[in-house]
Design a protein around this motif. Structure first.
Motif, PDB file in Angstrom:
ATOM      1  N   UNK A  52      -3.920 -10.435   9.103  1.00  0.00           N
ATOM      2  CA  UNK A  52      -3.760 -11.104  10.203  1.00  0.00           C
ATOM      3  C   UNK A  52      -5.354 -10.110  10.357  1.00  0.00           C
ATOM      4  N   UNK A  53      -5.650  -8.685  10.021  1.00  0.00           N
ATOM      5  CA  UNK A  53      -6.605  -8.100  11.066  1.00  0.00           C
ATOM      6  C   UNK A  53      -7.179  -7.778   9.987  1.00  0.00           C
ATOM      7  N   UNK A  54      -6.299  -6.928   8.179  1.00  0.00           N
ATOM      8  CA  UNK A  54      -6.629  -6.603   7.940  1.00  0.00           C
ATOM      9  C   UNK A  54      -6.564  -4.662   7.260  1.00  0.00           C
ATOM     10  N   UNK A  55      -5.582  -4.966   8.617  1.00  0.00           N
ATOM     11  CA  UNK A  55      -5.489  -3.482   9.648  1.00  0.00           C
ATOM     12  C   UNK A  55      -4.051  -2.753   9.868  1.00  0.00           C
ATOM     13  N   UNK A  56      -3.476  -1.480   8.864  1.00  0.00           N
ATOM     14  CA  UNK A  56      -2.106  -1.909   9.674  1.00  0.00           C
ATOM     15  C   UNK A  56      -2.443   0.030  10.450  1.00  0.00           C
ATOM     16  N   UNK A  57      -1.583  -0.039  11.081  1.00  0.00           N
ATOM     17  CA  UNK A  57      -1.667   1.450  12.513  1.00  0.00           C
ATOM     18  C   UNK A  57      -2.873   2.229  11.531  1.00  0.00           C
ATOM     19  N   UNK A  58      -2.415   2.823  10.049  1.00  0.00           N
ATOM     20  CA  UNK A  58      -3.065   3.845   9.919  1.00  0.00           C
ATOM     21  C   UNK A  58      -4.447   3.659   9.623  1.00  0.00           C
ATOM     22  N   UNK A  59      -5.075   2.357   8.684  1.00  0.00           N
ATOM     23  CA  UNK A  59      -6.022   2.398   8.151  1.00  0.00           C
ATOM     24  C   UNK A  59      -6.477   1.787   9.970  1.00  0.00           C
TER      25      UNK A  59
END
Length: 233
Positions: free
Chosen positions: A157-164
């Protein structure tokens, strides 16, 4: 009547300097006189001014086919460590209550020894080992579900995890005309999980980006046809 003295006509090209005289300076001269040629001794070069060693110029960032800068190895490593820290906390939240339940509820009900010190009638495998095994399998199953939601549902959905997100990275398709979908995110997740079952493969997967050219992809990136880029937010 006394005649004024006559003077010889100057030679063509201008007057020659007499002994001890000074040669005319270069530049325009009156009466069309030509400037004398400039003389430099053999091997003479004008002085060079030394301005110090040349300053190193940072190489331009490698760009994706869509013109976005690729993420560096250090940024991706830090993002991975942040994600691992998130799952370490999740693991503690799941494991500590499960261990308390096992020690307080299940273990006291198992009579391994009789009052006289001999082995009791309890079946060690059935009464103790199987409950512990089922508890472990339950924790693993819940962890996999949470990992799927974290690395697939949240990522596509966003292309990001928390770390990214913390490192300002985003996963995008290698083809700039496509958008990241659930299928590509699931492929990345599947390769990452399976690589952990073979010794050393997970390290090879993560280090592959160091020599992969030109897109700096890990093995799970290649399988899903994705790249990791640096973004402003």
């Amino acid at each position: 009547m006394t005649q004024p003295p006559s003077y010889p006509t100057p030679p063509a090209g201008g007057p020659r300097p007499t002994t001890g005289g000074v040669a005319p300076q270069p530049g325009p001269h009156p009466h069309g006189y030509a400037a004398p040629p400039q003389y430099a001794p053999p091997g003479y070069a004008p002085p060079q001014f030394y301005g110090g060693p040349p300053r190193p110029v940072a190489p331009p960032p490698t760009l994706t086919p869509g013109g976005q800068p690729l993420a560096s190895f250090s940024d991706r490593l830090l993002a991975m460590l942040l994600d691992a820290a998130v799952f370490m906390v999740v693991g503690l939240v799941l494991t500590v209550p499960a261990a308390i339940i096992f020690l307080v509820v299940i273990a006291p009900e198992v009579d391994l020894f009789a009052p006289d010190g001999s082995l009791g009638e309890a079946d060690f495998v059935r009464d103790l080992l199987l409950p512990l095994l089922w508890l472990d399998l339950g924790i693993i199953a819940i962890s996999l579900v949470l990992a799927y939601v974290y690395h697939v549902e949240m990522m596509f959905k966003s292309g990001q995890t928390f770390g990214k997100k913390m490192m300002k990275l985003r996963i995008v398709p290698l083809d700039p005309t496509r958008s990241l979908d659930r299928r590509a995110a699931a492929k990345r997740f599947l390769v990452q999980q399976l690589s952990g079952f073979l010794p050393g493969l997970s390290y090879l997967d993560g280090l592959w980006q160091l020599w992969d050219k030109p897109w700096q992809q890990c093995l799970h990136d290649k399988f899903a046809q994705t790249v990791v880029v640096k973004v402003s937010q």
